[in-house]
Design a protein around this motif. Sequence first.
Motif, PDB file in Angstrom:
ATOM      1  N   GLY A  10       0.788  -1.228   0.000  1.00  0.00           N
ATOM      2  CA  GLY A  10       0.000   0.000   0.000  1.00  0.00           C
ATOM      3  C   GLY A  10       0.816   1.272   0.000  1.00  0.00           C
ATOM      4  N   ALA A  11       2.098   1.201  -0.351  1.00  0.00           N
ATOM      5  CA  ALA A  11       2.945   2.394  -0.329  1.00  0.00           C
ATOM      6  C   ALA A  11       2.875   3.124  -1.668  1.00  0.00           C
ATOM      7  CB  ALA A  11       4.387   2.017  -0.015  1.00  0.00           C
ATOM      8  N   ARG A  12       2.806   4.447  -1.603  1.00  0.00           N
ATOM      9  CA  ARG A  12       2.802   5.248  -2.823  1.00  0.00           C
ATOM     10  C   ARG A  12       4.223   5.366  -3.357  1.00  0.00           C
ATOM     11  NH1 ARG A  12      -0.846   9.038  -4.898  1.00  0.00           N
ATOM     12  NH2 ARG A  12       0.072  10.494  -6.386  1.00  0.00           N
ATOM     13  N   HIS A  13       4.395   5.126  -4.639  1.00  0.00           N
ATOM     14  CA  HIS A  13       5.708   5.266  -5.255  1.00  0.00           C
ATOM     15  C   HIS A  13       5.949   6.743  -5.560  1.00  0.00           C
ATOM     16  CE1 HIS A  13       8.959   4.861  -8.146  1.00  0.00           C
ATOM     17  NE2 HIS A  13       9.131   3.618  -7.722  1.00  0.00           N
ATOM     18  N   PRO A  14       7.128   7.282  -5.240  1.00  0.00           N
ATOM     19  CA  PRO A  14       7.367   8.716  -5.427  1.00  0.00           C
ATOM     20  C   PRO A  14       7.552   9.151  -6.868  1.00  0.00           C
ATOM     21  CG  PRO A  14       9.356   7.656  -4.642  1.00  0.00           C
ATOM     22  CD  PRO A  14       8.269   6.618  -4.575  1.00  0.00           C
ATOM     23  N   GLY A  15       7.694   8.201  -7.781  1.00  0.00           N
ATOM     24  CA  GLY A  15       7.901   8.557  -9.166  1.00  0.00           C
ATOM     25  C   GLY A  15       9.341   8.934  -9.448  1.00  0.00           C
ATOM     26  N   TYR A  16       9.593   9.338 -10.708  1.00  0.00           N
ATOM     27  CA  TYR A  16      10.945   9.640 -11.157  1.00  0.00           C
ATOM     28  C   TYR A  16      11.073  11.051 -11.722  1.00  0.00           C
ATOM     29  CZ  TYR A  16      10.877   4.563 -10.967  1.00  0.00           C
ATOM     30  OH  TYR A  16      10.700   3.255 -10.560  1.00  0.00           O
ATOM     31  N   ALA A  17       9.964  11.796 -11.698  1.00  0.00           N
ATOM     32  CA  ALA A  17       9.955  13.188 -12.168  1.00  0.00           C
ATOM     33  C   ALA A  17      10.441  13.312 -13.614  1.00  0.00           C
ATOM     34  CB  ALA A  17      10.791  14.072 -11.241  1.00  0.00           C
ATOM     35  N   THR A  18      10.072  12.349 -14.452  1.00  0.00           N
ATOM     36  CA  THR A  18      10.459  12.414 -15.864  1.00  0.00           C
ATOM     37  C   THR A  18       9.483  13.247 -16.690  1.00  0.00           C
ATOM     38  OG1 THR A  18       9.203  10.432 -16.480  1.00  0.00           O
ATOM     39  CG2 THR A  18      11.489  10.118 -15.719  1.00  0.00           C
ATOM     40  N   GLY A  19       8.286  13.496 -16.129  1.00  0.00           N
ATOM     41  CA  GLY A  19       7.260  14.181 -16.892  1.00  0.00           C
ATOM     42  C   GLY A  19       6.612  13.303 -17.940  1.00  0.00           C
ATOM     43  N   ASP A 192     -11.824  -2.514 -18.137  1.00  0.00           N
ATOM     44  CA  ASP A 192     -12.482  -3.492 -18.990  1.00  0.00           C
ATOM     45  C   ASP A 192     -11.540  -4.021 -20.062  1.00  0.00           C
ATOM     46  OD1 ASP A 192     -14.943  -3.158 -17.665  1.00  0.00           O
ATOM     47  OD2 ASP A 192     -15.466  -1.453 -18.950  1.00  0.00           O
ATOM     48  N   LEU A 193     -11.917  -5.132 -20.682  1.00  0.00           N
ATOM     49  CA  LEU A 193     -11.190  -5.620 -21.846  1.00  0.00           C
ATOM     50  C   LEU A 193     -11.129  -4.498 -22.881  1.00  0.00           C
ATOM     51  CD1 LEU A 193     -12.813  -9.149 -22.125  1.00  0.00           C
ATOM     52  CD2 LEU A 193     -10.422  -8.694 -21.543  1.00  0.00           C
ATOM     53  N   GLY A 194      -9.933  -4.194 -23.356  1.00  0.00           N
ATOM     54  CA  GLY A 194      -9.772  -3.098 -24.306  1.00  0.00           C
ATOM     55  C   GLY A 194      -9.679  -1.727 -23.674  1.00  0.00           C
ATOM     56  N   GLY A 195      -9.735  -1.660 -22.337  1.00  0.00           N
ATOM     57  CA  GLY A 195      -9.652  -0.379 -21.646  1.00  0.00           C
ATOM     58  C   GLY A 195      -8.220   0.068 -21.445  1.00  0.00           C
ATOM     59  N   ALA A 196      -8.049   1.364 -21.243  1.00  0.00           N
ATOM     60  CA  ALA A 196      -6.714   1.938 -21.056  1.00  0.00           C
ATOM     61  C   ALA A 196      -6.721   2.941 -19.916  1.00  0.00           C
ATOM     62  CB  ALA A 196      -6.251   2.624 -22.338  1.00  0.00           C
ATOM     63  N   CYS A 197      -5.556   3.059 -19.257  1.00  0.00           N
ATOM     64  CA  CYS A 197      -5.374   3.993 -18.151  1.00  0.00           C
ATOM     65  C   CYS A 197      -4.119   4.812 -18.414  1.00  0.00           C
ATOM     66  CB  CYS A 197      -5.211   3.252 -16.822  1.00  0.00           C
ATOM     67  SG  CYS A 197      -6.508   2.054 -16.476  1.00  0.00           S
ATOM     68  N   LEU A 198      -4.149   6.066 -17.996  1.00  0.00           N
ATOM     69  CA  LEU A 198      -3.002   6.953 -18.201  1.00  0.00           C
ATOM     70  C   LEU A 198      -2.399   7.355 -16.862  1.00  0.00           C
ATOM     71  CD1 LEU A 198      -1.139   8.759 -19.882  1.00  0.00           C
ATOM     72  CD2 LEU A 198      -2.924  10.528 -19.815  1.00  0.00           C
ATOM     73  N   LEU A 199      -1.143   6.969 -16.649  1.00  0.00           N
ATOM     74  CA  LEU A 199      -0.356   7.402 -15.497  1.00  0.00           C
ATOM     75  C   LEU A 199       0.635   8.461 -15.961  1.00  0.00           C
ATOM     76  CD1 LEU A 199       0.700   4.214 -13.477  1.00  0.00           C
ATOM     77  CD2 LEU A 199      -0.624   6.150 -12.609  1.00  0.00           C
ATOM     78  N   CYS A 200       0.764   9.530 -15.182  1.00  0.00           N
ATOM     79  CA  CYS A 200       1.718  10.579 -15.504  1.00  0.00           C
ATOM     80  C   CYS A 200       2.750  10.680 -14.389  1.00  0.00           C
ATOM     81  CB  CYS A 200       1.003  11.914 -15.671  1.00  0.00           C
ATOM     82  SG  CYS A 200      -0.215  11.903 -16.996  1.00  0.00           S
ATOM     83  N   ASP A 201       4.014  10.662 -14.774  1.00  0.00           N
ATOM     84  CA  ASP A 201       5.126  10.718 -13.831  1.00  0.00           C
ATOM     85  C   ASP A 201       5.531  12.181 -13.637  1.00  0.00           C
ATOM     86  OD1 ASP A 201       7.297   9.984 -12.233  1.00  0.00           O
ATOM     87  OD2 ASP A 201       8.615   9.711 -13.964  1.00  0.00           O
ATOM     88  N   THR A 202       4.832  12.874 -12.751  1.00  0.00           N
ATOM     89  CA  THR A 202       5.037  14.308 -12.576  1.00  0.00           C
ATOM     90  C   THR A 202       6.108  14.596 -11.527  1.00  0.00           C
ATOM     91  OG1 THR A 202       3.470  14.691 -10.763  1.00  0.00           O
ATOM     92  CG2 THR A 202       2.551  14.513 -12.988  1.00  0.00           C
ATOM     93  N   ASP A 203       6.485  15.856 -11.415  1.00  0.00           N
ATOM     94  CA  ASP A 203       7.449  16.264 -10.401  1.00  0.00           C
ATOM     95  C   ASP A 203       6.927  16.005  -8.998  1.00  0.00           C
ATOM     96  OD1 ASP A 203       9.187  17.108 -12.347  1.00  0.00           O
ATOM     97  OD2 ASP A 203       8.617  19.225 -12.228  1.00  0.00           O
ATOM     98  N   ALA A 204       5.607  15.970  -8.847  1.00  0.00           N
ATOM     99  CA  ALA A 204       4.984  15.744  -7.535  1.00  0.00           C
ATOM    100  C   ALA A 204       4.653  14.276  -7.290  1.00  0.00           C
ATOM    101  CB  ALA A 204       3.721  16.590  -7.407  1.00  0.00           C
TER     102      ALA A 204
END
Length: 218
Positions: A10-19, A192-204
């Motif tokens: 359950g830990a939030r990943h801090p990301g890499y700030a790549t944008g 769903d089958l055929g569904g897509a999700c968008l994750l953004c690696d922001t500075d925050a």
Amino acid sequence: MISHDLSLRGARHPGYATGGDVWLLRHAQVHERFEGIAYGSLDVPLSAQGEIETAETARRFARLPLRAVLSSTLARARALGEALASASGAPLIASRELREIDRGVWQGMAVPELLETRPDEVAAFYADPWSWNGHGGETDRDVLARAWPALESALAQRGPPIAVATHYNVIRALLGRALGLDPAATFRLRVDLGGACLLCDTDAGWELRRLNVRSPID
């Protein structure tokens, strides 16, 4: 690139700030003879409709200036990865680490039979997908341990979006780690089958900007 501890539940990943943008896409409909089956990591084919849906998804997402396409090696997701790469001109990176969760002794069972004969096991999995493996298969922790590094390696540098053609439980595990959700709560994320999700690696940190869409402009 710094790797962060993936063993934290359950830990939030801090990301890499790549944008960078990461599109996580679930494969299309599988062949009719596997509907209602707990097929897990079995290599099942697409249905005829699934093949049509795969081509349509590739056409829509190829409008993006994709930098790379990552794909599971299982045929149902690999077909989407290959179609995306072909339509966009982006290189394809196929990885076994992005395959669907291994269901152990459940694999190949009809879902009604599974629910009738192993209700306690099913309940235990949904209550604690992070660590329960009474079926002899994989946990969410196992899936994340192999799938996250595959995603991380594709974020080694800034650039255009990345597309990942994979499976429901892989997407669920990746979203859960990025957003810091308890593993049991990730079942509320509908893809769903055929569904897509968008994750953004922001500075925050990671942001979820699209969930279960059919097009990058939805």
